[in-house]
Structure formats: structure tokens, C-alpha cells
Design an enzyme around this catalytic site. Structure first.
Site, short mmCIF file in Angstrom:
data_model
loop_
_atom_site.label_atom_id
_atom_site.label_comp_id
_atom_site.label_asym_id
_atom_site.label_seq_id
_atom_site.Cartn_x
_atom_site.Cartn_y
_atom_site.Cartn_z
N LYS A 150 -21.45 -19.62 -9.46
CA LYS A 150 -20.78 -19.58 -10.68
C LYS A 150 -19.12 -19.25 -10.24
CE LYS A 150 -21.43 -19.74 -15.29
NZ LYS A 150 -22.41 -20.58 -15.94
N ASN A 156 -23.47 -30.26 -18.87
CA ASN A 156 -23.42 -29.23 -17.86
C ASN A 156 -22.46 -28.23 -18.34
OD1 ASN A 156 -22.47 -27.65 -15.56
ND2 ASN A 156 -23.15 -29.55 -14.55
N ASN A 157 -22.70 -27.05 -18.36
CA ASN A 157 -21.93 -25.80 -18.71
C ASN A 157 -20.39 -25.80 -18.15
OD1 ASN A 157 -24.39 -25.35 -20.01
ND2 ASN A 157 -24.10 -23.04 -19.63
N GLU A 177 -24.72 -13.89 -17.48
CA GLU A 177 -25.53 -14.91 -16.90
C GLU A 177 -26.95 -14.64 -16.59
OE1 GLU A 177 -25.02 -18.92 -15.49
OE2 GLU A 177 -23.56 -17.68 -16.25
N ASP A 197 -25.38 -19.04 -20.88
CA ASP A 197 -26.54 -19.48 -21.10
C ASP A 197 -26.76 -19.91 -22.49
OD1 ASP A 197 -27.64 -19.30 -18.29
OD2 ASP A 197 -27.48 -17.15 -18.64
N ASN A 257 -34.30 -28.30 -16.48
CA ASN A 257 -33.81 -28.52 -15.23
C ASN A 257 -34.66 -27.90 -14.40
OD1 ASN A 257 -31.55 -30.07 -14.54
ND2 ASN A 257 -30.06 -28.77 -15.21
N TYR A 311 0.91 -1.04 0.01
CA TYR A 311 -0.08 0.23 0.03
C TYR A 311 1.06 1.18 -0.05
CZ TYR A 311 -4.16 2.64 0.84
OH TYR A 311 -5.24 3.64 0.76
N GLY A 345 -35.15 -19.71 -26.80
CA GLY A 345 -34.64 -18.61 -26.05
C GLY A 345 -33.25 -18.58 -26.46
N ALA A 346 -32.46 -18.00 -25.36
CA ALA A 346 -30.83 -17.92 -25.61
C ALA A 346 -30.27 -19.21 -25.91
CB ALA A 346 -30.35 -17.18 -24.11
N ALA A 347 -30.56 -20.24 -24.99
CA ALA A 347 -29.73 -21.39 -25.40
C ALA A 347 -30.11 -21.91 -26.69
CB ALA A 347 -30.12 -22.66 -24.18
#
Length: 463
Positions: A170, A388-389, A212, A238, A359, A115, A272-274
Site C-alpha cells: 500500500k 481497483n482501489n 486498512e 476497504d 479476490n 541536526y 461487511g465494510a465494503a
């Protein structure tokens, strides 16, 4: 619908006072089993000549099922329920992540360097050469996990505070699987321009941005604008995380049924998005015939209610999901629970592949069609072939950060999918093993290497 299987997301610990007599513990485990609970670890906490205090871990299938198990134990004579702990709530209490110093502060000289006054020299060095921020701060290894809370898991628009547990989780995955320091940024606005402005303003701290749980179609616009205006990787998990792992699983599934991606008919349920991202990546990988269904049926050129993203995949065909299923080779579900029936699956082409990824309840329970499909996968950890992402995003960011990629491209997604698929050796490939385990330590490294290689080939790696 088939009865749900107990799993650890509805896990509880019962602290019981049990008379110290033969058969009493057995009566407890029998009562739990009778109502469908799955007994796990049993710990002896304290024991006297008269009683034993034990903690019994039990997996349930739902909150209501957990209550049913508790009541069944309470109904036993001579058994006293001292306490009941919801293990999931206990795990989250106080939050799941923290910030720790990387170096110790043990002396005045340590403080003077870390510092003031020594830190001033570092500030001046960065001011003279802004690129030094990557060498002299956490930016090189830090990702912002950004959400507006508008599409949390399958739960809907819950707002920024309710989004926090997901974003903390996440951040844990980033750290555990790729060594990346990530932090939840949950925004109190769902205005597209405000989100873009806010992320641009905080970008100096971060080496990348992971979007997300932002609802479609705003998520497409937000990602596009941020990619245009920032010089760090922006990735909507997603969309692209789901697409990468889905493609990896499909590559290996097609090997089992001896079909090529160019010749199959694919039906995606969920626009949708996916769903849109999966369709785009499958097209990049060579798929020629892709139909998408939303809640109103096939996305047809005859419909007047289509968004720009849906129009991209509109086809001449019309009809319902049930009709669209007839003769297709692959079903990919990123939609709603229970929308498929066994009859619909049986109407598919020979050796059908079903990815039921809604899910926590899939489009169809695997046990209902186990004998009717060549391969079935879900998003759940209690069935084989979990899509699984976490197989994708840690490695994607690890690779992008390590080579200082200015952006993340479709070619990187494709190479990441190939890398994941390649980790299942031909000798190990079967209908219940089309994808590596999320705990396979090779995954993040393989994906990171593939992403770096693609970045260098495309000329967007800056290191």
C-alpha cells in the site's frame, strides 16, 4: 468452476541447464504449455558448446500449478533444473520500501543545519506556532497505514506481522501514484479503544490516516471515533476506496445500457465494510432500491441478528441470494468466490451489470456469463474492467493533504467517483472499458482536484 488463468502473482523463474542441441529449448516450452503454464521472458545466462544456462519465467494459476509445471520440466530427459525461484517471494525478500534522506549530508555545515545545533531553532519555531509542523517537517505529505491484521485481503485474521506485506505494498502505491510518503503501522491489538488511543498518540507525525484490513463491524466504530477526535483526514480504504471506484464503474456502465441510477434495482452480496460503504455511497448518488445479502440471505427487517449497519439497509423482502437475483439490474459482489451460477445471472433484468469483485476468485468467472451480461467487472488485473482501489485512495489523500482538509466527506467520495468516470471518453466507452487503467497518469490528479474542490465548497479546506 472454470479453470483459473495463469497470472503473475504465481510467477516463477526456472533456471535450467539445457543441452546445446536443436529442439531442446522447444521441448521445455512445450512441456510447460502442456500443463497450462504461460511462458514469459527467456534469458540466456551462460552458454558453452555443450550446454546453455537459461532463466525461463512462467506464470502459473496457483502454488500447486507452479509445482506441477516444475515437475513437468524435471521429467524431461537431459534437462537439469538448477534452481526454481518464486518471483513473488523474491520481490518481497528484504521488504519493498525504504526511507531515504531528501537532502544530502556532505559537510559539517550540512550536519549543523539538519541536526544539532541548528535543528533546535526549528523545534522552537514549531513550539511557538504548531501549524509550522506542516511547513517544516514531513507531516504535510505523510500518511499512516494502520491495521490490526484482522481482515487481511480475503485471507482473514492473520495478525499484524502477516499484515506487513500488504501494508508495504500500500505504501508503494501511495508513493508511485501520488508521491505520498506512507508507512505501515501494524498494531498488536484488536481492541477498538486501544487502536483509537494508539492512532491518536502517533497522529502528530502524520498528515492523514489510512485504515486498512480491519474487520467489520469494529472498523466502522474505529473510523467514527478517530474522525471525531482527530483533525486530520481518516479514511478506511476497504470501505470508501472500494465504494468510490465501484460507483465510477457503475456510472459508466449505466451509460452503456441507458439506465438511470434512480430507477435501477441493485443487489449487493456482502455486508461487511465494503458492502455497507458501497450501499451508502450509491444511496448518496441517487440509488433508490438497494438490497444487500449476507451469508444468511437478504438483510430483512424480519431478522433479529442484524448489526446497526445492516439494519440501516434492511428491507421487507426475505429469501436467499438466488431468489434475490431475480429481476435485479445490477449485482455487486464483495463476498465470496463462486457464489453465483450462470442461471442466477440469467434471471436478472435485461442488460444486466455484474461486478464480481471477490479476490482472487470472483463470485463467478466472467467467461461463464460473457454472452449473458451487458457488462462484467472484477477485481482482477487479468480481466477487463478491473475495479481497483488504487484508482481512488492516492488521489483522495493527495487532494486532502494539499488543501489541508480537516476530514474526508461523502461529497468528496462522490466527486472522486465522478472524476474517475469522466476519464473514459464517450468514444472509448464500451463493455470492456468502463473504467480507466490503474496506470493512467491522469487519475490521481483528477481525483485530487475533485477532492480539493469539494473540500473548499464544504468549508473544510485549511489551505
Amino acid at each position: 468452476m472454470a479453470k483459473l488463468t495463469p497470472n503473475s502473482s504465481f510467477s516463477l523463474t526456472l533456471r535450467l541447464e539445457i543441452p546445446n542441441r536443436v529442439g531442446m529449448l522447444a521441448s521445455v516450452t512445450k512441456a510447460i504449455a502442456t500443463v497450462g503454464g504461460n511462458v514469459g521472458q527467456i534469458d540466456l545466462i551462460e552458454q558453452t558448446r555443450q550446454v546453455s544456462i537459461r532463466d525461463i519465467t512462467v506464470d502459473a494459476a496457483s502454488t500447486e500449478h507452479a509445482e506441477e509445471i516444475t515437475e513437468a520440466v524435471k521429467a524431461l530427459p537431459d534437462i537439469k533444473v538448477v534452481n526454481v525461484y518464486d518471483r513473488t517471494f523474491s520481490l518481497h525478500r528484504g521488504g519493498k520500501i525504504s526511507i531515504n534522506s531528501r537532502i544530502p549530508l556532505k559537510s559539517v555545515s550540512d550536519l549543523a543545519m539538519a541536526y544539532t545545533p541548528g535543528v533546535g531553532r526549528i523545534c522552537n519555531a514549531i513550539a511557538k506556532n504548531p501549524e509550522e509542523v506542516y511547513n517544516l517537517t514531513i507531516k504535510q505529505n505523510t500518511v499512516a497505514i494502520v491495521t490490526d491484521g484482522s481482515a487481511i485481503l480475503g485471507l482473514g485474521n492473520l495478525g499484524p506481522e502477516a499484515a506487513m506485506p500488504v501494508m508495504e505494498g500500500k505504501a508503494m502505491l501511495f508513493k508511485e501514484f501520488a508521491g505520498i510518503d506512507a508507512f505501515p503501522i501494524c498494531l498488536a491489538t484488536q481492541d477498538t479503544d486501544e487502536i483509537v488511543k494508539t492512532v491518536k498518540n502517533i497522529a502528530p507525525v502524520f498528515g492523514g490516516v489510512n485504515l486498512e484490513d480491519i474487520a467489520a463491524p469494529r472498523c466502522f466504530e474505529i473510523e467514527a471515533k478517530l474522525r471525531q477526535e482527530l483533525d486530520i483526514p481518516v479514511f478506511h480504504d476497504d470501505q470508501h476506496g472500494t465504494a468510490i471506484v465501484t460507483l465510477a464503474a457503475l456510472f459508466n456502465s449505466l451509460k452503456l445500457v441507458n439506465k438511470s441510477i434512480e430507477n435501477i434495482h441493485i443487489l449487493i452480496n456482502g455486508a461487511g465494510a465494503a458492502g455497507i460503504a458501497i450501499a451508502r455511497l450509491l444511496k448518496k448518488a441517487g440509488a433508490q432500491k438497494i438490497w444487500i445479502c449476507d451469508s444468511k440471505g437478504i438483510i430483512s427487517t424480519n431478522r433479529s441478528d442484524l448489526t446497526e449497519e445492516k439494519r440501516e439497509f434492511a428491507v421487507k423482502a426475505q429469501g436467499t441470494l438466488a431468489g434475490a437475483m431475480s429481476g435485479v439490474d445490477v449485482f455487486i459482489g464483495v463476498s465470496a468466490p463462486g457464489v453465483l451460477t450462470p442461471e442466477m445471472v440469467r434471471s436478472m433484468a435485461k442488460d444486466p451489470i455484474v461486478f464480481a469483485m471477490a479476490n482472487p476468485i470472483p463470485e463467478i468467472q466472467p467467461e461463464l456469463v460473457k454472452e449473458d451480461v451487458a457488462v462484467i467487472a472484477t477485481g482482477r488485473s487479468d480481466y477487463p474492467n478491473q475495479i481497483n482501489n488504487v484508482l481512488a485512495f492516492p488521489g483522495v489523500f493527495r487532494g486532502a493533504l494539499d488543501c489541508r482538509a480537516a476530514t474526508i466527506t461523502t461529497t468528496m467520495y462522490l466527486e472522486a467517483a465522478n472524476a474517475i468516470a469522466s476519464l473514459v471518453k464517450p468514444s472509448d466507452l464500451d463493455r470492456e472499458h468502463i473504467i480507466p487503467s490503474v496506470f493512467d497518469e491522469r487519475v490521481a490528479t483528477a481525483v485530487a482536484s475533485a477532492v480539493q474542490r469539494a473540500a473548499r465548497q464544504e468549508g473544510i479546506a485549511r489551505r
